[in-house]
Design an enzyme around this catalytic site. Sequence first.
Site, short mmCIF file in Angstrom:
data_model
loop_
_atom_site.label_atom_id
_atom_site.label_comp_id
_atom_site.label_asym_id
_atom_site.label_seq_id
_atom_site.Cartn_x
_atom_site.Cartn_y
_atom_site.Cartn_z
N GLY A 71 -10.12 16.27 -10.28
CA GLY A 71 -9.44 16.02 -11.55
C GLY A 71 -10.42 15.89 -12.71
O GLY A 71 -11.58 15.54 -12.50
N PHE A 105 -4.84 -2.64 -2.62
CA PHE A 105 -4.48 -2.88 -1.22
C PHE A 105 -3.25 -2.07 -0.81
O PHE A 105 -2.80 -2.15 0.32
CB PHE A 105 -4.25 -4.38 -0.98
CG PHE A 105 -5.50 -5.22 -1.15
CD1 PHE A 105 -6.74 -4.61 -1.22
CD2 PHE A 105 -5.44 -6.60 -1.23
CE1 PHE A 105 -7.91 -5.37 -1.38
CE2 PHE A 105 -6.59 -7.37 -1.38
CZ PHE A 105 -7.82 -6.75 -1.46
N LYS A 106 -2.71 -1.30 -1.74
CA LYS A 106 -1.54 -0.45 -1.44
C LYS A 106 -0.55 -1.19 -0.54
O LYS A 106 -0.14 -0.70 0.52
CB LYS A 106 -1.95 0.88 -0.84
CG LYS A 106 -2.80 1.70 -1.80
CD LYS A 106 -2.99 3.12 -1.36
CE LYS A 106 -3.93 3.83 -2.29
NZ LYS A 106 -5.33 3.32 -2.24
N VAL A 107 -0.17 -2.35 -1.01
CA VAL A 107 0.68 -3.26 -0.23
C VAL A 107 2.02 -2.56 0.04
O VAL A 107 2.66 -2.05 -0.89
CB VAL A 107 0.88 -4.57 -1.01
CG1 VAL A 107 1.55 -5.61 -0.14
CG2 VAL A 107 -0.46 -5.09 -1.53
N ASP A 161 4.69 -3.68 2.75
CA ASP A 161 5.31 -4.36 3.89
C ASP A 161 6.65 -4.97 3.46
O ASP A 161 7.15 -4.68 2.37
CB ASP A 161 4.33 -5.44 4.40
CG ASP A 161 4.38 -5.59 5.92
OD1 ASP A 161 5.50 -5.76 6.44
OD2 ASP A 161 3.33 -5.54 6.56
N PRO A 170 -6.04 8.15 -10.61
CA PRO A 170 -7.19 8.44 -9.75
C PRO A 170 -7.30 9.94 -9.47
O PRO A 170 -6.36 10.69 -9.73
CB PRO A 170 -6.85 7.68 -8.46
CG PRO A 170 -5.36 7.58 -8.44
CD PRO A 170 -4.84 7.77 -9.84
N ARG A 198 -16.42 8.03 -6.25
CA ARG A 198 -17.65 8.73 -5.86
C ARG A 198 -18.39 9.34 -7.03
O ARG A 198 -19.62 9.40 -7.03
CB ARG A 198 -17.31 9.81 -4.82
CG ARG A 198 -16.97 9.24 -3.46
CD ARG A 198 -16.28 10.24 -2.57
NE ARG A 198 -14.89 10.48 -2.99
CZ ARG A 198 -14.07 11.34 -2.39
NH1 ARG A 198 -14.52 12.05 -1.37
NH2 ARG A 198 -12.82 11.49 -2.80
N ASN A 240 8.29 -10.72 2.24
CA ASN A 240 7.55 -11.95 2.53
C ASN A 240 6.07 -11.67 2.80
O ASN A 240 5.20 -12.35 2.27
CB ASN A 240 8.17 -12.68 3.73
CG ASN A 240 7.46 -13.99 4.00
OD1 ASN A 240 7.44 -14.89 3.16
ND2 ASN A 240 6.84 -14.09 5.16
N THR A 241 5.80 -10.65 3.60
CA THR A 241 4.40 -10.32 3.91
C THR A 241 3.69 -9.85 2.64
O THR A 241 2.53 -10.20 2.40
CB THR A 241 4.34 -9.25 5.03
OG1 THR A 241 5.14 -9.69 6.12
CG2 THR A 241 2.93 -9.02 5.50
O1 NUP Z 1 -3.30 8.41 -5.33
C1 NUP Z 1 -4.32 7.75 -5.21
N1 NUP Z 1 -5.51 8.39 -5.10
C2 NUP Z 1 -6.70 7.71 -4.97
O2 NUP Z 1 -7.76 8.35 -4.88
C3 NUP Z 1 -4.31 6.35 -5.22
C4 NUP Z 1 -5.50 5.64 -5.10
N2 NUP Z 1 -5.47 4.31 -5.15
N3 NUP Z 1 -6.69 6.32 -4.97
C5 NUP Z 1 -7.95 5.55 -4.83
O3 NUP Z 1 -8.80 5.83 -5.94
C6 NUP Z 1 -8.77 5.89 -3.60
O4 NUP Z 1 -8.38 5.11 -2.49
C7 NUP Z 1 -10.18 5.55 -4.05
O5 NUP Z 1 -10.39 4.16 -3.96
C8 NUP Z 1 -10.16 5.94 -5.53
C9 NUP Z 1 -10.66 7.34 -5.82
O6 NUP Z 1 -11.97 7.50 -5.38
P1 NUP Z 1 -12.80 8.87 -5.61
O7 NUP Z 1 -12.01 9.98 -5.04
O8 NUP Z 1 -13.02 9.01 -7.10
O9 NUP Z 1 -14.08 8.62 -4.86
#
Ligand code: NUP
Length: 216
Positions: A178, A63-65, A67, A171, A195, A70-71
């Site tokens: 990558g 959710f890449k929080v 805020d 990721p 993907r 508190n939120t």
């Molecule tokens: O730096 C980031 N890069 C990234 O792609 C941080 C992430 N959380 N993500 C997430 O990893 C992105 O939002 C997606 O859910 C997943 C990568 O997906 P894909 O590029 O392999 O389809």
Amino acid sequence: MPLVPRSRLIVALDLMDGYEALSIAEKLGGIADAIKVNYPLILSAGLDIIKDLKKHGNVVADFKVADIPNTNSLICAQAFKAGADAIICHGFAGSDSVKACIDEASKYGCEAYVVTEMSHPGAVEFLQPHAFELVELARRAGASGIIAPATRPERLADIRRKAGKMKILAPGVGAQGGEARRAIDAGADFIIVGRGIYGADDPYEAALEFIEQLRR
Ligand code: NUP
């Protein structure tokens, strides 16, 4: 449950259809270490999808929080009550905001991971110049781990050197260019693939192929 590197693969199910996401999770049959959910799936299928996905293993709520503290606590509580095992938060909101996520995670026996340098090209504009500070912030706050880019193995290696014992989730493998093996060799504990797996004709075979690359 804390993330433990076995296959070292985390599958991102960024689908807009809950049934499709569940069907892929079922096909994967637990070969990945975790399923990662993000807004595309949660906003279309609802938070309850986490409970269903949990039948197939650990769930990371990406959710890449970012805020105020508190939120952040309230958002994390929703994710953990829904069954998430880990939350991903941003570090740029500051140490108090990150600490709020970590504190909430520990109430539920769960984990918090902090984004440092993201994997996309635009991450070099604002995040990259501060990535090492974000690593240090995460370490001091007591995060379980961090997110660092599989798309830039040399940066990943630099971040690994500063990350101490924190786990690194990387990721950007597959669709973003990558390479799985290079990310692990650079020091990632897990790769995150979206993907490259859910977009494949046979997601199970695609996942197996990534796992094989990690074993080599
Ligand atoms: O730096 C980031 N890069 C990234 O792609 C941080 C992430 N959380 N993500 C997430 O990893 C992105 O939002 C997606 O859910 C997943 C990568 O997906 P894909 O590029 O392999 O389809």
